[in-house]
Enzyme design. Structure first.
Site, PDB file in Angstrom:
ATOM      1  CB  SER A   6      20.433 -41.086  57.811  1.00  0.00           C
ATOM      2  OG  SER A   6      19.409 -41.904  57.261  1.00  0.00           O
ATOM      3  CE1 TYR A  29      18.397 -41.553  62.594  1.00  0.00           C
ATOM      4  CE2 TYR A  29      17.514 -41.624  60.365  1.00  0.00           C
ATOM      5  CZ  TYR A  29      18.536 -41.894  61.259  1.00  0.00           C
ATOM      6  OH  TYR A  29      19.683 -42.494  60.822  1.00  0.00           O
TER       7      TYR A  29
END
Length: 269
Positions: A147, A160
């Site tokens: 990401s 995350y």
């Protein structure tokens, strides 16, 4: 002379390929000539839909259930799919999850679930894939979907970001360790992509304005899949240990913000 590694198995396993980036990647690799292993956690219908698209491209496909909170045992699906398809040349670690909770409010179970799916699972799956590739002696490709938050923090996404940052560094270490075996290991780091995970499923990203992103819109899952497909090919043999942002320039914005700006005034300096 160094050994050439160009004949690895034309078999790819893509975790979390029942929708979104995983589905697009499965189809792109099928079009590129790979037989495909599809995994899903809860959406069996979506996984079967992906399999139909793979078969329509003229390639074989096997579908298996994979729950990356059930570790370490769940990672055995990598070997199961490789056995069913007759080899393994490419692993794409795509399955992921996330929460939107401040660090001080994140429960340990929440923390562990995100780390399990986004870091522990990819580690165990990559480990199994690498062992098979080393044994085959033909090389291969491991591609981790991270990401932009592998590189940049986001408020409310501590678990995350920790997992994706960890996966980014794991990618680099594995790239160093596996290069002698003809195995490249890279990360692909998407920004905001129109997928179920970003609540943009079935949305045409070209019709959505993102003033704070240089390209001016979210991305399409197929745009991520195209980069994965490039890295999966033998011609990408000299690319390893890199992280490829697919973010429309979001990371270039730095302190100027990015996807949450409401206007394009930043373009005026």
């Amino acid at each position: 002379m160094p050994k050439r590694f160009e004949n690895y198995d034309r078999v790819a396993v893509i975790t979390g390929s029942d929708s979104g980036i995983g589905e697009a990647t499965a189809v792109a690799l099928a079009v590129s000539g790979f037989d495909i292993g599809v995994t899903y956690r809860s959406d069996k219908t979506g996984a079967e839909s992906t399999a139909e698209k793979v078969r329509a491209a003229g390639r074989r496909c096997e579908v298996r259930h994979l729950d990356l909170t059930d570790l370490p045992g769940a990672a055995a699906v990598i070997d199961e799919l490789a056995d069913a398809l007759g080899g393994l040349g490419v692993l794409v670690n795509n399955a992921g999850t996330g929460i939107r909770t401040p660090v001080v409010d994140t429960g340990f179970e929440q923390w562990r679930q995100v780390l399990s799916v986004d870091l522990d699972g990819p580690f165990l799956c990559a480990q199994r894939a690498a062992r098979r590739m080393i044994t085959s002696g033909r090389g291969g490709r491991i591609i981790n979907i991270t990401s932009v938050h592998e590189h940049a923090p986001r408020i409310g996404a501590g678990a995350y970001c920790a997992a994706k940052g960890g996966l980014g560094l794991l990618t680099k270490v594995m790239a160093q360790e596996l290069a002698e075996h003809g195995i490249t290991v890279n990360a692909v780091a998407p920004g905001e992509i129109a997928t179920p995970m970003t609540d943009n499923e079935d949305v045409d990203p070209h019709g959505v304005e993102r003033p704070g992103v240089p390209v001016g819109r979210p991305g399409d899952a197929n745009e991520v899949a195209a980069v994965v497909a490039l890295l999966a090919e033998p011609r990408a043999a000299y690319v390893t240990g890199a992280s490829w942002p697919v973010d429309g320039g979001m990371l270039l914005m730095g302190p100027q913000a990015g996807s949450h700006l409401k206007s394009g005034d930043w373009r005026n300096g």
